[in-house]
Design an enzyme around this catalytic site. Structure first.
Site, mmCIF file in Angstrom:
data_model
loop_
_atom_site.group_PDB
_atom_site.id
_atom_site.type_symbol
_atom_site.label_atom_id
_atom_site.label_comp_id
_atom_site.label_asym_id
_atom_site.label_seq_id
_atom_site.Cartn_x
_atom_site.Cartn_y
_atom_site.Cartn_z
ATOM 1 N N GLY A 42 28.540 36.354 26.131
ATOM 2 C CA GLY A 42 27.542 37.412 26.062
ATOM 3 C C GLY A 42 28.102 38.802 25.791
ATOM 4 O O GLY A 42 29.220 38.970 25.291
ATOM 5 N N GLY A 176 24.192 61.023 26.922
ATOM 6 C CA GLY A 176 24.207 60.256 28.160
ATOM 7 C C GLY A 176 25.552 60.372 28.846
ATOM 8 O O GLY A 176 26.582 59.996 28.278
ATOM 9 N N HIS A 436 54.037 50.625 51.077
ATOM 10 C CA HIS A 436 54.571 51.900 50.601
ATOM 11 C C HIS A 436 55.587 51.656 49.487
ATOM 12 O O HIS A 436 56.402 50.748 49.596
ATOM 13 C CB HIS A 436 55.259 52.623 51.758
#
EC number: 1.8.1.4
Length: 459
Positions: A42, A176, A436
């Protein structure tokens, strides 16, 4: 006359929602037919999420090259080879498409190519042939909207035509300032174009938390991406060389092209839905919380269902409905718990409700908010990014919203989703060890601050 084949599930539309329902249904032992008039995957795979994000990665590489000297790497950005960019983009799509085809085939889903129409409460017709389903799933997706009277063509285009451009515009107007508009504006600016966004609402990305809107606008000003908010479109004219936009306030803007990015509408017209008694509102299919239409055994998923138009929402809904049909009684997903990411530079990621919504829901004095500046995060310094992580919490209660802006913050939305959906308390997150040096440490720092024990901040 041949017998009409019968399936446990017939799915109309093979985008994110449709193919997810097909794969999960088949996995659960159901006989599934998946009907698609275009390509499996799609809009998301072929004309939306994937090709757009490939362009955004090319833009990120261009930005990295342009800024290389600032990290001690001597190189020059000679040009953007749009043919090479498109080859890369199309290659990503092709590989994913091939993989998806293999998955559908291996699960023994019957993929039927053709444009389907609902002709009975249990029947879909494709090119004159009918397929019966004990259950029907409508997953017909969405299309790029335009303004009445603004015709798409030539130098006026939607995102679908913009993805196929074979050269970089020298200048562009973007109508937009939502997700699609900001992503294309970001790409074209990185490629060297002069970009102006026109947005009718008061802010860019108007669905985001107000502090995120303001931060993006500051970042876009710094990048010299022009924008006019609170500005309504009036008209557009084009000739062989340019397109000119006039606004209701009388301003005019001229550029090489105009991208119309005002949102997407549901593909439900002339598909037989209303004839079978299915309720539509402005074209959207109305369902209950379990995605049932109230007609027969017909369900709907994805962009045709009112709410967030996101591929991962449709994907989750497809899985949900397949499991519902199989009798597994899956848990309903709250709309506010769906993660949202805008892949411009800087990136935006959010999950849960905004600060304003939290105050409206729980009361002004019952909401705690922390913004942790990424300037205090080691990895963010290495990446040379600015931005922040904002946590919205209920007093003596859980975190109800996470809002982030900065390079690559979309990668942090997984933990954010768990925090909001599992109703984590700030002290729960603060107790977790965040590796970290990562930007994820900033999430831990923000949680420490919201829990009342800030370490690297003064909240």
């Amino acid at each position: 006359m041949t017998d009409t084949p019968t399936y446990d599930i017939v799915i109309l539309g093979a985008g994110s929602g449709g193919y997810a329902a097909a794969l999960r249904g088949a996995q659960l032992g159901l006989k599934v037919a998946l009907i698609e008039g275009d390509k499996l995957g799609g809009t998301c795979l072929h004309r939306g999420c994937i090709p757009t994000k490939a362009l955004l990665h090319s833009a990120e590489v261009a930005d990295t090259a342009a800024e290389a000297a600032s990290v001690g790497v001597n190189l020059t950005l000679d040009s953007i080879d749009m043919a090479g960019v498109n080859k890369y983009k199309d290659g990503v799509v092709a590989r994913l498409y091939k993989g998806l085809q293999g998955l559908v085939s291996s699960r023994k889903v019957d993929l039927i190519n053709g444009w389907g129409k609902l002709v009975a409460k249990d029947t879909v017709e494709v090119d004159g042939k009918q397929y019966k389903g004990k259950n029907i799933i409508l997953a017909t997706g969405s299309y790029s909207k335009t303004i009445p009277g603004l015709e798409i063509g030539g130098r006026i285009m939607t995102s679908e035509q913009a993805l196929a451009l074979d050269e970089i515009p020298k200048s562009a107007i973007v109508l937009g300032g939502g997700v699609i508009g900001c992503e294309f504006a970001s790409v074209w600016k990185s490629f060297g174009a002069d970009v102006t966004i026109i947005e009718g609402l008061p802010n860019l990305v108007p669905n985001e938390d107000a502090s995120i809107c303001k931060a993006l606008e500051r970042a876009f000003r710094k990048r010299k991406i022009n924008f006019k908010t609170g500005t309504m479109f009036k008209s557009a004219t084009q000739d062989d060389n340019s397109v000119t936009v006039e606004t209701e306030s009388g301003d005019t803007f001229t550029a090489d092209l105009l991208l119309v990015a005002i949102g997407r509408g549901p593909v439900t017209k002339d598909l037989g839905y209303e004839e079978q008694g299915i309720s539509l509102d402005r074209g959207f299919v109305i369902t209950n919380e379990r995605l049932h239409t109230g007609v027969g055994n017909i369900y709907a998923v994805g962009d045709i269902v009112p709410g967030l138009q996101l591929a991962h929402r449709g994907f989750q809904q497809g899985i949900f409905v397949a499991e519902e049909i199989a009798g597994l009684a899956p848990q309903v997903q709250e709309e506010s718990g769906i993660p949202r990411v805008t892949y411009c530079e800087p990136e935006i990621a959010s999950v849960g409700i905004t600060e304003a919504k939290a105050k409206e829901t729980y009361g002004e004095d019952q909401v705690n908010v922390v913004e942790y500046n990424l300037a205090g995060n080691g990895k963010s310094q290495i990446l040379k990014t600015t931005g922040f992580i904002k946590l919205v919490g209920v007093k003596d209660g859980p975190i109800v919203g996470v809002h982030m802006i900065g390079a690559r913050v979309g990668e942090l939305v997984g933990e954010s989703q768990l925090m909001v959906n599992w109703e984590a308390y700030p002290e729960d997150v603060a107790a977790l060890i965040h590796a970290h040096p990562t930007q994820d440490e900033a999430m831990g720092e923000a949680a420490l601050a919201l829990a009342g024990k800030p370490l690297h901040s003064h909240n």
